[in-house]
Design a protein around this motif. Structure first.
Motif, mmCIF file in Angstrom:
data_model
loop_
_atom_site.group_PDB
_atom_site.id
_atom_site.type_symbol
_atom_site.label_atom_id
_atom_site.label_comp_id
_atom_site.label_asym_id
_atom_site.label_seq_id
_atom_site.Cartn_x
_atom_site.Cartn_y
_atom_site.Cartn_z
ATOM 1 N N TRP A 110 56.977 39.496 51.186
ATOM 2 C CA TRP A 110 55.663 39.066 50.718
ATOM 3 C C TRP A 110 55.464 39.441 49.243
ATOM 4 O O TRP A 110 55.023 38.624 48.438
ATOM 5 N N PHE A 121 48.074 31.011 39.546
ATOM 6 C CA PHE A 121 46.732 31.063 40.136
ATOM 7 C C PHE A 121 45.752 31.881 39.306
ATOM 8 O O PHE A 121 44.706 32.265 39.793
ATOM 9 N N ILE A 278 50.289 26.750 51.093
ATOM 10 C CA ILE A 278 49.318 26.398 50.053
ATOM 11 C C ILE A 278 48.480 25.206 50.527
ATOM 12 O O ILE A 278 47.259 25.197 50.393
ATOM 13 N N ALA A 282 44.598 25.752 51.200
ATOM 14 C CA ALA A 282 43.670 25.106 50.272
ATOM 15 C C ALA A 282 42.864 23.994 50.924
ATOM 16 O O ALA A 282 41.775 23.682 50.472
ATOM 17 N N THR A 285 39.826 25.138 54.225
ATOM 18 C CA THR A 285 38.802 26.067 53.735
ATOM 19 C C THR A 285 37.860 25.371 52.752
ATOM 20 O O THR A 285 36.638 25.433 52.890
ATOM 21 N N THR A 286 38.447 24.674 51.776
ATOM 22 C CA THR A 286 37.636 23.988 50.768
ATOM 23 C C THR A 286 36.861 22.844 51.412
ATOM 24 O O THR A 286 35.681 22.622 51.099
ATOM 25 N N PRO A 344 34.702 29.883 55.889
ATOM 26 C CA PRO A 344 35.691 29.128 56.663
ATOM 27 C C PRO A 344 36.801 30.006 57.244
ATOM 28 O O PRO A 344 37.183 29.837 58.394
ATOM 29 N N ALA A 345 37.320 30.962 56.431
ATOM 30 C CA ALA A 345 38.349 31.871 56.960
ATOM 31 C C ALA A 345 37.584 33.072 57.531
ATOM 32 O O ALA A 345 37.648 34.171 57.009
ATOM 33 N N GLY A 411 38.576 37.594 51.447
ATOM 34 C CA GLY A 411 39.275 38.826 51.788
ATOM 35 C C GLY A 411 39.133 39.822 50.649
ATOM 36 O O GLY A 411 38.258 39.682 49.775
ATOM 37 N N ILE A 416 44.268 39.616 49.062
ATOM 38 C CA ILE A 416 43.138 38.724 48.754
ATOM 39 C C ILE A 416 43.672 37.302 48.501
ATOM 40 O O ILE A 416 44.813 37.136 48.048
ATOM 41 N N ILE A 418 45.070 34.138 47.248
ATOM 42 C CA ILE A 418 45.705 33.846 45.950
ATOM 43 C C ILE A 418 45.002 32.663 45.276
ATOM 44 O O ILE A 418 45.023 32.523 44.057
ATOM 45 N N ALA A 423 39.813 27.858 44.129
ATOM 46 C CA ALA A 423 38.797 27.378 45.075
ATOM 47 C C ALA A 423 37.405 27.391 44.454
ATOM 48 O O ALA A 423 36.667 26.414 44.544
HETATM 49 C C1 HEM Z 1 36.914 28.166 49.954
HETATM 50 C C2 HEM Z 1 38.208 28.272 49.875
HETATM 51 C C3 HEM Z 1 39.046 29.397 50.418
HETATM 52 C C4 HEM Z 1 38.715 30.444 51.242
HETATM 53 C C5 HEM Z 1 37.350 30.770 51.848
HETATM 54 C C6 HEM Z 1 39.927 31.222 51.460
HETATM 55 C C7 HEM Z 1 39.984 32.394 52.204
HETATM 56 C C8 HEM Z 1 41.105 33.208 52.295
HETATM 57 C C9 HEM Z 1 41.124 34.517 52.910
HETATM 58 C C10 HEM Z 1 39.950 35.214 53.583
HETATM 59 C C11 HEM Z 1 42.397 35.006 52.770
HETATM 60 C C12 HEM Z 1 42.879 36.407 53.158
HETATM 61 C C13 HEM Z 1 43.241 36.547 54.629
HETATM 62 C C14 HEM Z 1 43.650 37.978 54.972
HETATM 63 O O1 HEM Z 1 43.397 38.929 54.235
HETATM 64 O O2 HEM Z 1 44.247 38.146 56.042
HETATM 65 C C15 HEM Z 1 43.193 33.986 52.102
HETATM 66 C C16 HEM Z 1 44.541 34.094 51.809
HETATM 67 C C17 HEM Z 1 45.273 33.090 51.229
HETATM 68 N N1 HEM Z 1 44.798 31.897 50.712
HETATM 69 FE FE1 HEM Z 1 42.859 31.312 50.644
HETATM 70 N N2 HEM Z 1 40.959 30.622 50.780
HETATM 71 C C18 HEM Z 1 40.463 29.522 50.124
HETATM 72 C C19 HEM Z 1 41.163 28.657 49.297
HETATM 73 C C20 HEM Z 1 42.505 28.738 49.038
HETATM 74 C C21 HEM Z 1 43.219 27.881 48.115
HETATM 75 C C22 HEM Z 1 42.569 26.820 47.242
HETATM 76 C C23 HEM Z 1 44.539 28.235 48.189
HETATM 77 C C24 HEM Z 1 45.722 27.700 47.434
HETATM 78 C C25 HEM Z 1 45.640 26.888 46.414
HETATM 79 C C26 HEM Z 1 44.639 29.330 49.149
HETATM 80 C C27 HEM Z 1 45.810 29.965 49.525
HETATM 81 C C28 HEM Z 1 45.856 31.174 50.201
HETATM 82 C C29 HEM Z 1 47.094 31.923 50.420
HETATM 83 C C30 HEM Z 1 48.494 31.469 50.034
HETATM 84 C C31 HEM Z 1 46.718 33.128 51.052
HETATM 85 C C32 HEM Z 1 47.646 34.286 51.443
HETATM 86 C C33 HEM Z 1 47.644 35.294 50.299
HETATM 87 C C34 HEM Z 1 48.561 36.502 50.521
HETATM 88 O O3 HEM Z 1 48.566 37.090 51.604
HETATM 89 O O4 HEM Z 1 49.243 36.852 49.558
HETATM 90 N N3 HEM Z 1 43.389 29.615 49.624
HETATM 91 N N4 HEM Z 1 42.374 32.913 51.802
#
Ligand code: HEM
Length: 471
Positions: A110, A121, A278, A282, A285-286, A344-345, A411, A416, A418, A423
């Protein structure tokens, strides 16, 4: 009474720690069935009876719900090394997400992947994608204008479906320079199927996913469908000449970069998993956030009027640009308040790697710690009248009054989201671009839309609204 600080007491003997309250009524067969029937009601009941921390055991899986900002900061930030993603929820979604960032429990892999991907990002990089976001939104509005005259649906649009395709187009054009217009709907359908099957499986993980019952065969097909979507544009890129010198997008970067520590690149399987992660991270959630935002604005004309006033004043009729973001303060508050009410998440998990102490409670090794922002974002100690849509809660002076971890739509800590900057930029620019020329109106007699607790929090049945020109 609530805490202001978590007392972590490593020196205390094991026996002096208090056991986390057991949600007795939520245990055993009765508890499992209640969790399966309605997960949100089940947890709501647990919080009412036991407060901010309690354990329960659906189908024998040891789970602990934590619902206080201090506990959450402890788990995600202060003692983040004591918790990993080898937790029940992530084990369930791993057949889809596999080795990509979201559910990866191998910390070494990771770290390497996150290190390689993070430069794409940053707020500065995201600024370059702003134009894609507004262009694609303008094209969507054009399509709405050119639609045939209202038919049986009374001129309403399936906003969730429309925004879903928009979100997929934006992320794929920005990060992978890929035009996915033709295949976006197939991806959407496959994702919805997987989200629903895995959401039910989380509440009742039986029979195991490798037992080939019809539902699991449908899941397999949905995964294959999403894989086909991703491999389509990876294959196309592989057939072109790519070198690190012309690394203009994330896909080229992932194909050409080598890790600074081991000098090795990423294999094609890992690349496929990251691209899929990705797209999934993306897309839904969006889509959900924007669907809920338009729905909430349609139900709250006073908030909609403030949004329109800000957009008209700041933009003076122009399409928004990245530089306008600081001035679109109310638009951003609308996005943030939507993310509070319908995060959403809304649930994620960690596994306690070893025994820990939280506020004098003994957190047993191996516990699956459930963090559920649907409830955290409604915690009565931090949010007045939490069901009400009040974007002003996110005015800077109001934000300063709350603990940071009372609000965690993305998160926190090293895992958190990425895509957080991507977003937030997209949410504000899409809201402002639509509001510049259109409003979305609730059709008369339209039923209330309720959240559906799948793996993500989905507007049940989708949001249907009628677009009207503001010009
Ligand atoms: C409103 C939009 C979004 C929300 C609410 C959201 C929410 C989250 C949350 C809560 C986590 C953390 C989960 C954890 O800690 O277990 C997460 C991780 C992640 N999100 Fe988002 N996300 C959003 C948009 C996006 C977008 C636009 C992308 C990519 C372009 C993305 C890619 C990722 C990835 C790859 C992870 C894993 C990160 C890691 O563990 O290194 N997300 N997201």
């Amino acid at each position: 009474m609530h805490l202001t600080q978590v007392r972590r007491v490593p020196g205390r003997t094991r026996s002096s720690l208090t056991e986390i309250p057991t949600a007795g009524a939520l245990h055993g067969v009765g508890g499992t069935l209640a969790f399966k029937r309605d997960q949100l009601r089940f947890l709501d009941d647990g919080i009412r009876r036991h407060g901010d921390i309690f354990r329960f055991r659906p189908l024998g899986i040891p789970m602990v719900l934590v619902n206080h900002p201090d506990y959450i900061r402890h788990i995600l930030v202060d003692n983040s090394e004591g918790y990993d993603k080898d937790a029940a929820l992530f084990r369930i979604v791993r057949p889809v997400l596999r080795k990509g960032l979201i559910a990866n429990a191998d910390m070494e892999l990771w770290r390497r992947q996150r290190r390689m991907m993070a430069p794409h990002f940053t707020p500065r990089t995201v600024a370059a994608f702003a134009r894609n976001m507004t262009d694609e939104t303008e094209q969507m509005l054009d399509r709405w204008e050119r639609r045939p005259a209202p038919g049986g649906t009374g001129g309403t649009l399936d906003v969730t479906d429309e925004i879903g395709q928009l979100a997929l187009r934006i992320v794929n054009r920005s990060l992978f320079s890929a035009d996915v217009s033709a295949s976006a709907q197939a991806f959407e359908r496959a994702f919805a199927e997987a989200n629903s099957i895995l959401g039910a499986f989380f509440r009742f993980p039986f029979p195991p996913l490798d037992v080939p019952i019809p539902r699991h065969r449908r899941l397999r097909r949905a995964i294959d469908e999403m894989d086909t979507f991703v491999s389509g544009f990876i294959r196309k890129r592989l057939s072109e000449e790519v070198s690190a010198d012309d690394a203009t997008d994330l896909l080229t970067l992932l194909l050409t970069s080598v890790d600074e520590e081991d000098g090795k690149g990423m294999d094609l399987e890992q690349l496929h998993h990251e691209v899929l992660n990705i797209c999934i991270g993306a897309y839904e959630t969006t889509t959900n956030t924007l669907s809920w935002a338009f729905y909430l604005l349609a139900r709250h004309p006073e908030a909609e009027a403030k949004l329109h006033a800000e957009v008209d004043e700041v933009l003076g009729g122009r399409v928004p640009a990245f530089e306008d973001l600081p001035k679109l303060a109310y638009t951003r508050m609308v996005a943030e308040e939507t993310l509070r009410i319908y995060s959403p998440a809304y649930q994620f998990m960690r596994r306690a790697r070893e025994e820990d102490a939280i506020d004098g409670y003994r957190m047993p090794a191996g516990s699956n710690v459930l963090i559920n922002s649907y409830f955290l974002h409604r915690h009565p100690d931090f949010w007045d009248d939490p069901e009400r849509f009040v974007p002003e809660r996110f005015a800077p002076e109001e934000v300063a009054k709350r603990p940071k971890h009372a609000y965690i739509p993305f998160g926190s800590g090293h895992r958190i989201c990425i895509g957080k900057h991507f977003a937030l930029t997209e949410l504000v620019l899409v809201l402002a671009t639509v509001a510049r020329t259109h409003r979305l109106v609730l059709p008369q007699g339209a039923p209330e839309v309720h959240p559906e607790a799948l793996i993500t929090l989905h507007p049940k049945g989708g949001v249907r609204l009628r677009p009207e020109s503001r010009r």
